[in-house]
Design an enzyme around this catalytic site. Structure first.
Site, PDB file in Angstrom:
ATOM      1  CE  LYS A  22      33.771  20.764  48.348  1.00 28.51           C
ATOM      2  NZ  LYS A  22      34.794  21.823  48.381  1.00 28.51           N
ATOM      3  CB  CYS A 119      44.865  24.245  44.426  1.00 27.43           C
ATOM      4  SG  CYS A 119      43.383  24.853  43.703  1.00 27.43           S
ATOM      5  CG  ASP A 320      32.692  24.809  42.094  1.00 31.12           C
ATOM      6  OD1 ASP A 320      33.810  25.112  41.653  1.00 31.12           O
ATOM      7  OD2 ASP A 320      32.295  25.146  43.225  1.00 31.12           O
TER       8      ASP A 320
END
Ligand code: EPZ
Length: 442
Positions: A22, A119, A320
């Site tokens: 992604k 975020c 991540d």
């Protein structure tokens, strides 16, 4: 909104394949804006984020398919080079939209892009992106929450740019400046560039389009500007974060997993930590020799050991995969220490894992995880993409039922994850949150 219902502790075994990346796909798709010929990308994962990117590119004058497909290449053709605006409605759902800024500015001379807000994983400033583009000669101002960038008459000019920030290099900032510099006059040097494999993949694509980039994958990237770029086709690298999540899955109690299309070459820091804990990772005898597309098996030694883990820019341990590693360490005896150096606030999974019986003490950017014998299923809430993945791992390992709400966060980075886990023996079901009460699992 969808939720997952997981009956935990089912033994898992079998093979699972990582999809295209992604985080590589988003800047690669945006690179189509740099030329007027078609870009053909294969292995674009079909995710909420890549669909949003196609939607944005369509608004920016590109001919695009409705959605990416695993079986067919995705063709993006910037047929109309006049639109230059990325609306807040799209940018707020996908921060990766920012990587259209460099290509728009370089090719169309002007870009208006809504400034991304904060975020769930913390502050996400874009000051380094803007500083880099200003160094190339762009004039940048903020107007009604939008970044308005204009190239000088005659186009962008090459420059030497230091792109390091307080938390290290910036991945999408490097992508933006490198992409913009391909069409700038003269030579650009990016010092303290991000070394992530997604940057190397972008440079490979841009070079195939006719750019002259050297040094990508190292902290110093040199770009010699060219007058124009032309269409090409390119296969996106496999998703190292998805593959890493599957390695963690294989490290869970009872799991016996083979991961296909695994970019093991980009996961050295992860393998190092897993091996330190007591997990063996080996290439299968029939693995492709390309270590970015390997087949590996994950097996567990008898007893696992707690460890220390610090997230860092590549080639260090990726932020991540921090949440997924934490889920794994929750049941590893002893005290593990996790320090988050990229996004120091990225710990929203801690209270949810604690609801499942995890013993985690967090102070600032560090969490001490004291292993428990087992986690216990519970209703939990997904807060962001990787936190959601950690809850899925925890739910699969836990005893009893786990309900994870708001799995739309997960869908941004893992395509139909439940459909890929069921063949391994996972008892995981996607339901509409509205239906939870009637089936007695509220
Ligand atoms: C990319 O985000 C990834 N997103 C993130 O993946 C990933 O967590 C991150 O890189 C770090 O590896 C995509 O590729 C779409 P950064 P990016 O700029 O590029 C600070 C996921 O789960 N910074 O490398 O936006 C920043 O606050 C996601 O898939 C500045 O100070 O991240 C952070 O501390 C989430 N100023 C550090 O640098 C800037 O202008 C690294 O951020 C830019 C960043």
């Amino acid at each position: 909104m969808d939720a997952f219902v997981i009956e935990g502790a089912a033994p898992l075994t079998g093979s699972i394949k990582a999809n295209g990346s992604k985080n590589a796909a988003l800047p690669l798709m945006a690179a189509a804006l740099l030329m007027d010929e078609p870009l053909v990308l294969s292995d674009v994962p079909d995710l909420a984020d890549t669909r949003n990117m196609l939607h944005l590119l369509a608004e920016l004058g590109c001919d695009v398919p409705q959605r990416p497909s695993c079986d067919e290449p995705t063709t993006i053709h910037a047929a109309d080079a006049s639109p230059c605006t990325a609306r807040y409605d799209i940018v707020r759902t996908m921060r990766g939209s920012i990587c259209t800024l460099g290509p728009l500015l370089a090719r169309r001379g002007h870009a208006r892009i809504a400034m991304p807000g904060g975020c769930a994983i913390g502050d996400r400033p874009v000051d380094l992106h803007l500083r880099g583009l200003q160094a190339l000669g762009a004039e940048i101002e903020l107007d009604s929450g939008d970044i308005v960038a204009t190239a000088p008459t005659g186009g962008l000019r090459g420059a030497s740019i230091f792109l390091g920030g307080a938390f290290g290099p910036t991945v999408l900032g490097t992508a933006n400046v490198m992409s913009a510099a391909t069409l700038a006059q003269g030579e650009t040097i990016i010092e303290s560039a991000a070394c992530e494999p997604e940057i190397t993949d972008l440079a490979k694509l841009l070079n195939a389009m006719g750019a002259q980039i050297s040094g990508a994958g190292s902290p110093r990237i040199t770009i010699r500007g060219v007058r124009e770029l032309s269409g090409t086709s390119h296969r996106i690298i496999p998703d190292r974060i998805e593959a890493g999540t599957f390695l963690m899955l294989g490290a869970l109690d009872g799991a016996d997993i083979t991961v296909e299309n695994c970019p093991i070459d980009a996961l050295m820091a992860v393998c190092d930590r897993l091996e330190r804990i007591g997990i063996d990772i080996a290439l299968t005898p029939d693995s492709p020799t390309d270590l970015m597309r390997a087949t590996v098996t994950v097996s567990r030694r008898d007893s696992l050991q707690a460890t220390r883990l610090t997230t860092q820019p590549h080639p260090g341990f990726p932020t991540d995969l921090q949440a997924q590693a934490m889920a794994l360490l929750c049941t590893v005896r002893g005290h593990s220490i996790i320090t988050e150096r990229i996004f120091p606030e990225r710990f929203l999974h801690v209270p949810e894992l604690s609801r499942m019986g995890a013993q985690i003490f967090r102070q600032g950017p560090t969490a001490v995880v004291s292993g428990v014998d087992h986690l216990v299923g519970a209703p939990v809430m997904a807060s962001d993409l990787r936190a959601s993945a950690s809850l899925v791992l925890a739910g699969l390992a836990a005893q009893g039922q786990t309900i994870i709400r708001r799995v739309y966060h997960l869908d941004r980075g893992y395509a139909s994850l439940e459909d890929r886990l069921v063949p391994l023996g996972a008892q995981i079901q996607r339901v509409d949150e509205k239906d939870l009460a009637p089936i007695g699992v509220c």
